[in-house]
Design a protein around this motif. Structure first.
Motif, PDB file in Angstrom:
ATOM      1  N   THR A  12      22.496  12.003 113.087  1.00  4.72           N
ATOM      2  CA  THR A  12      21.978  12.433 111.795  1.00  4.72           C
ATOM      3  C   THR A  12      20.772  13.327 111.981  1.00  4.72           C
ATOM      4  O   THR A  12      20.076  13.271 113.002  1.00  4.72           O
ATOM      5  N   GLU A  13      20.526  14.148 110.987  1.00  4.82           N
ATOM      6  CA  GLU A  13      19.352  15.011 110.950  1.00  4.82           C
ATOM      7  C   GLU A  13      18.730  14.916 109.563  1.00  4.82           C
ATOM      8  O   GLU A  13      19.447  14.860 108.560  1.00  4.82           O
ATOM      9  N   ALA A  14      17.425  14.871 109.518  1.00  3.54           N
ATOM     10  CA  ALA A  14      16.726  14.825 108.233  1.00  3.54           C
ATOM     11  C   ALA A  14      15.519  15.750 108.290  1.00  3.54           C
ATOM     12  O   ALA A  14      14.829  15.828 109.308  1.00  3.54           O
ATOM     13  N   GLN A  15      15.302  16.439 107.204  1.00  6.17           N
ATOM     14  CA  GLN A  15      14.100  17.242 107.048  1.00  6.17           C
ATOM     15  C   GLN A  15      13.702  17.206 105.581  1.00  6.17           C
ATOM     16  O   GLN A  15      14.509  16.874 104.700  1.00  6.17           O
ATOM     17  N   GLY A  16      12.451  17.527 105.334  1.00  5.31           N
ATOM     18  CA  GLY A  16      12.017  17.501 103.952  1.00  5.31           C
ATOM     19  C   GLY A  16      10.594  17.974 103.781  1.00  5.31           C
ATOM     20  O   GLY A  16       9.879  18.275 104.746  1.00  5.31           O
ATOM     21  N   ILE A  17      10.198  18.036 102.525  1.00  4.95           N
ATOM     22  CA  ILE A  17       8.844  18.449 102.149  1.00  4.95           C
ATOM     23  C   ILE A  17       8.303  17.447 101.138  1.00  4.95           C
ATOM     24  O   ILE A  17       8.985  17.095 100.166  1.00  4.95           O
ATOM     25  N   GLU A  18       7.094  16.978 101.380  1.00  3.80           N
ATOM     26  CA  GLU A  18       6.393  16.095 100.453  1.00  3.80           C
ATOM     27  C   GLU A  18       5.187  16.834  99.895  1.00  3.80           C
ATOM     28  O   GLU A  18       4.394  17.407 100.647  1.00  3.80           O
ATOM     29  N   VAL A  19       5.065  16.813  98.588  1.00  2.45           N
ATOM     30  CA  VAL A  19       3.926  17.434  97.904  1.00  2.45           C
ATOM     31  C   VAL A  19       3.283  16.381  97.008  1.00  2.45           C
ATOM     32  O   VAL A  19       3.972  15.705  96.244  1.00  2.45           O
ATOM     33  N   SER A  20       1.988  16.226  97.111  1.00  2.00           N
ATOM     34  CA  SER A  20       1.287  15.267  96.252  1.00  2.00           C
ATOM     35  C   SER A  20      -0.037  15.866  95.821  1.00  2.00           C
ATOM     36  O   SER A  20      -0.643  16.669  96.532  1.00  2.00           O
ATOM     37  N   GLY A  21      -0.475  15.483  94.646  1.00  2.00           N
ATOM     38  CA  GLY A  21      -1.743  16.000  94.141  1.00  2.00           C
ATOM     39  C   GLY A  21      -2.297  15.131  93.036  1.00  2.00           C
ATOM     40  O   GLY A  21      -1.586  14.311  92.449  1.00  2.00           O
ATOM     41  N   LYS A  22      -3.581  15.302  92.768  1.00  2.00           N
ATOM     42  CA  LYS A  22      -4.223  14.590  91.672  1.00  2.00           C
ATOM     43  C   LYS A  22      -5.363  15.439  91.148  1.00  2.00           C
ATOM     44  O   LYS A  22      -5.913  16.287  91.862  1.00  2.00           O
ATOM     45  N   ILE A  23      -5.712  15.215  89.894  1.00  2.00           N
ATOM     46  CA  ILE A  23      -6.792  15.971  89.283  1.00  2.00           C
ATOM     47  C   ILE A  23      -7.472  15.115  88.228  1.00  2.00           C
ATOM     48  O   ILE A  23      -6.816  14.365  87.493  1.00  2.00           O
ATOM     49  N   ALA A  24      -8.772  15.196  88.171  1.00  2.00           N
ATOM     50  CA  ALA A  24      -9.554  14.531  87.133  1.00  2.00           C
ATOM     51  C   ALA A  24      -9.899  15.583  86.087  1.00  2.00           C
ATOM     52  O   ALA A  24     -10.820  16.385  86.286  1.00  2.00           O
ATOM     53  N   ILE A  25      -9.138  15.601  85.000  1.00  2.00           N
ATOM     54  CA  ILE A  25      -9.401  16.569  83.927  1.00  2.00           C
ATOM     55  C   ILE A  25     -10.803  16.331  83.367  1.00  2.00           C
ATOM     56  O   ILE A  25     -11.574  17.260  83.138  1.00  2.00           O
ATOM     57  N   THR A  26     -11.108  15.081  83.138  1.00  2.00           N
ATOM     58  CA  THR A  26     -12.453  14.611  82.803  1.00  2.00           C
ATOM     59  C   THR A  26     -12.652  13.303  83.565  1.00  2.00           C
ATOM     60  O   THR A  26     -11.696  12.762  84.132  1.00  2.00           O
ATOM     61  N   PRO A  27     -13.869  12.755  83.579  1.00  2.00           N
ATOM     62  CA  PRO A  27     -14.028  11.458  84.250  1.00  2.00           C
ATOM     63  C   PRO A  27     -13.115  10.372  83.689  1.00  2.00           C
ATOM     64  O   PRO A  27     -12.781   9.415  84.387  1.00  2.00           O
ATOM     65  N   ALA A  28     -12.665  10.533  82.440  1.00  2.00           N
ATOM     66  CA  ALA A  28     -11.836   9.507  81.804  1.00  2.00           C
ATOM     67  C   ALA A  28     -10.342   9.811  81.874  1.00  2.00           C
ATOM     68  O   ALA A  28      -9.522   8.926  81.628  1.00  2.00           O
ATOM     69  N   PHE A  29      -9.973  11.052  82.188  1.00  2.00           N
ATOM     70  CA  PHE A  29      -8.573  11.468  82.126  1.00  2.00           C
ATOM     71  C   PHE A  29      -8.116  11.936  83.500  1.00  2.00           C
ATOM     72  O   PHE A  29      -8.595  12.942  84.014  1.00  2.00           O
ATOM     73  N   GLN A  30      -7.183  11.190  84.109  1.00  2.00           N
ATOM     74  CA  GLN A  30      -6.725  11.465  85.469  1.00  2.00           C
ATOM     75  C   GLN A  30      -5.207  11.675  85.485  1.00  2.00           C
ATOM     76  O   GLN A  30      -4.466  10.956  84.809  1.00  2.00           O
ATOM     77  N   ILE A  31      -4.779  12.641  86.273  1.00  2.00           N
ATOM     78  CA  ILE A  31      -3.346  12.926  86.439  1.00  2.00           C
ATOM     79  C   ILE A  31      -3.030  12.945  87.933  1.00  2.00           C
ATOM     80  O   ILE A  31      -3.789  13.508  88.735  1.00  2.00           O
ATOM     81  N   ALA A  32      -1.912  12.330  88.319  1.00  2.00           N
ATOM     82  CA  ALA A  32      -1.445  12.343  89.710  1.00  2.00           C
ATOM     83  C   ALA A  32       0.051  12.594  89.716  1.00  2.00           C
ATOM     84  O   ALA A  32       0.772  12.192  88.790  1.00  2.00           O
ATOM     85  N   ALA A  33       0.526  13.284  90.745  1.00  2.84           N
ATOM     86  CA  ALA A  33       1.948  13.600  90.820  1.00  2.84           C
ATOM     87  C   ALA A  33       2.365  13.762  92.271  1.00  2.84           C
ATOM     88  O   ALA A  33       1.539  14.062  93.144  1.00  2.84           O
TER      89      ALA A  33
END
Length: 649
Positions: free
Chosen positions: A514-535
């Motif tokens: 078998t062969e496997a390859q791939g790409i992982e992308v991750s990120g996060k951002i604090a829009i404000t101190p109270a509002f956080q987004i991660a993906a």
């Protein structure tokens, strides 16, 4: 084993040389992945990559850390659901929580992942390919999880090909404290958790208990009867300091789960019970003023599985199995200088299993039994060539009773630039997996099997934008030879399709590259101190590389996966969040002629602290009532609503 003992003695004598002790006042990291430091570390410290605590920006491998705060905020119940929210991880499950569950990292097989519970490898020698059993693994009293992706066989042994999941139960932080939570919701579900513990200058201890019950839903997708699940789990840990340089560790985790399950083609009255015990006892001692830190440990795991069918007239038992692992190990960490250290150790392991599948008759068949012994030695060096450039290189030697000796290598580098805002990582490692006991000695066993071999590498970059945002991208690649698969006895005559003149349904054989390859992308951002987004997003291309299906995708591996979470904290203390999980199309047969459709799940969650000691919370799972399947013909949960309360003292 004598060669290994001599090697360890040489390392210890070299490290204990008084001349070395005088070169620098330097302390080594503790040689543990489940001690107090590991359980309470912040998210920028990892313990799994080097089997000791290390800053994450000095680690060349890809790792994701889930702290207790993050686990509580997610409100997830099953560990497999929690892991699937991280990059590169997917899972399959034959119905609801408590049914057969497999976790895949970077498209690797489930048994190519090492699972640690409080530092002990939790693989079941009696399972079909010797992997860990995720069926009974609930979030429960977990205090921290580290997911180490990529080949990690140098430090973690032959099964660490897809990666390592290190589960650490919670550790007390005050002289006396406790907590209790109660939850109820859809499908007749209740979940109770309680813990008590304390810590002082000498003693740290904690006890926890959990009880989960659900009426569930039909495991068969179009079935009419519910398949329930109940689980009781207990855990305890104790550390006592004999002196400032010596301590003892005692840890144990126990679970007892019973689940109803269905056949792939209809409802069934069958149910299964699984009991699992994980124990560890160890002594930790420092030499040379802390420059040489040592750990000697004993670990034992016991997994017992029993299935029954009340519809039978004579013998209700349909499957009985027991798998045991006994492991003695020594690990040392020696600091040569402030920039150079070595992690080294010895392991001696014995795995045993027995299985049988009784027919509906008065005579039960004999157990199929098997045993394997393996001795191992490893050494890994960590070198800070520059303040911002760190290298890791290691070797592992395995001596398997049936398959002889094998030496594996691994190298990694992490380069921190722009005052730590940019980190470039790269690693390469080898894997070697001897056939499991079930593959060799069960009713489907094959004594001519050869070991599986793997080569894997990755390269990635992490970029931070102050303390407001970050993004990471990693490319990974893995090549496997001699992978073992189950072969069904249909079609042309095959001499391995009968044993002593008795026909059988199939057997295990080395049929696949078998062969496997791939790409992982991750990120996060604090829009404000109270509002956080991660993906995060993962592209995985896992392919057959031999035979009639060369170039075809491996089954049940979504090529595209993604997660998104957004959380908002109000000034009143109220916290709200949404989590979105997407899994793309996944093929269900080797020829890629049938596939499961893509799906998207949306969950909502909310929590509110009534006071410092009381919190109420609620969530909606599968908000839009998505209809989907993870395994063909097996059902998944409709929309559900759950609520609970947490109390701490």
């Amino acid at each position: 084993m004598n060669r290994l003992l001599l090697s360890a003695a040489g390392l210890a004598l070299f490290a204990a040389n008084p001349a070395l002790a005088e070169t620098v006042d330097q302390h080594a990291a503790a040689p543990s992945v489940a001690d107090r430091t590991a359980a309470t570390a912040l998210s920028d410290i990892v313990v799994t990559a080097n089997r000791s605590a290390q800053a994450i920006d000095r680690v060349g491998a890809s790792v994701t850390v889930l702290t207790k705060t993050a686990l509580e905020a997610s409100q997830a119940t099953a560990l497999s659901d929690t892991l699937a929210r991280t990059p590169g991880v997917s899972f399959t499950r034959n119905g609801g929580v408590g049914t057969s569950t497999t976790v895949n990292i970077r498209g690797a097989e489930g048994h190519h992942t090492v699972v640690l519970i409080d530092g002990v490898k939790m693989n079941d020698p009696s399972s079909t390919q010797g992997g860990a059993n995720f069926t009974n693994l609930l979030v429960g009293d977990i205090g921290r999880i580290e997911i180490l992706r990529g080949a990690q066989s140098t430090l973690w042994g032959s099964q660490a090909i897809g990666g390592v999941v290190n589960i650490i139960t919670a550790e007390p932080t005050e002289s006396f404290q406790g907590g209790f939570s109660a939850e109820a919701g859809s499908f007749g579900t209740t979940y109770f958790r309680g813990s008590i513990g304390g810590v002082n200058d000498r003693l740290s201890w904690r006890l926890a208990a959990n009880r989960y019950d659900t009426d569930g839903f039909s495991a068969y997708a179009t079935g009419t009867e519910d398949d329930g699940y109940e689980n009781t789990s207990l855990s305890g840990r104790l550390n006592y300091k004999l002196s400032d340089a010596a301590s003892i560790d005692l840890r144990a985790v126990y679970s007892d789960g019973t689940n109803d399950f269905d056949a792939y083609n209809g409802d069934s009255r069958e149910y299964g019970n699984t009991e699992e015990l994980v124990t560890y006892a160890g002594v930790n001692f420092d030499l040379l003023g802390g420059r040489l830190r040592n750990r000697v440990g004993y670990a034992y795991t016991d997994t017992q599985r029993n299935n029954a069918n009340p519809a039978r007239t004579i013998e209700t038992s349909t499957f009985e199995a027991q798998g045991e692992n006994t492991r003695f190990d020594y690990q040392g960490v020696f600091a040569f200088t402030s920039d150079l250290s070595a992690t080294f150790g010895l392991e001696s392991e014995r795995a045993e299993m027995r299985t049988r599948s009784p027919y509906d008759s008065a005579i039960k068949p004999d157990f199929a039994t098997g045993r394997a012994d393996q001795d191992s030695a490893y050494v890994q060096f960590q070198w800070a060539a520059l303040a911002s450039l760190n290298f890791t290189a290691g070797l592992r030697y395995d001596d398997h009773a049936q398959y002889g000796d094998k030496t594996l290598g691994q190298v990694a580098a992490a380069w921190s630039l722009n005052d730590g805002d940019t980190v470039i990582r790269a690693s390469w490692g080898q894997g070697f997996r001897a056939p499991g006991l079930y593959e060799l000695y069960s009713e489907y066993g094959n004594l001519t099997l050869q070991p599986e071999e793997f080569d894997a590498w990755e390269v990635g970059v992490q970029q931070a934008f102050g303390d407001k945002a970050s993004i990471g991208v990693t490319y990974f690649n893995r090549v496997a030879d001699n992978e073992i698969r189950y072969f069904g006895c249909t079609g042309a005559p095959d001499p391995l399709c009968s044993v002593n003149g008795v026909a059988r349904w199939g057997y295990y054989t080395n049929v696949q590259k078998t062969e496997a390859q791939g790409i992982e992308v991750s990120g996060k951002i604090a829009i404000t101190p109270a509002f956080q987004i991660a993906a995060n997003y993962t592209w995985t291309e896992a392919l057959n590389a031999s035979g009639a299906n060369k170039g075809k995708h491996l089954t049940r591996r979504p090529e595209h996966m993604a997660n998104l979470s957004a959380d908002y904290a109000f000034s009143s203390g109220l916290k709200t969040g949404v989590a979105v999980r997407y899994a793309g199309e996944a093929f269900t047969n080797d020829g890629n002629t049938a596939a499961l459709e893509e799906y998207t799940l949306v969950d909502l969650r909310v929590s509110y602290p009534v006071n410092d000691n009381l919190e109420v919370y609620a969530r909606v799972e599968n908000l839009f009532d998505e209809e989907y399947q993870i395994v063909p013909n097996y059902g998944t949960a409709e929309s559900g609503v759950y609520g609970g309360v947490r109390v701490k003292f």
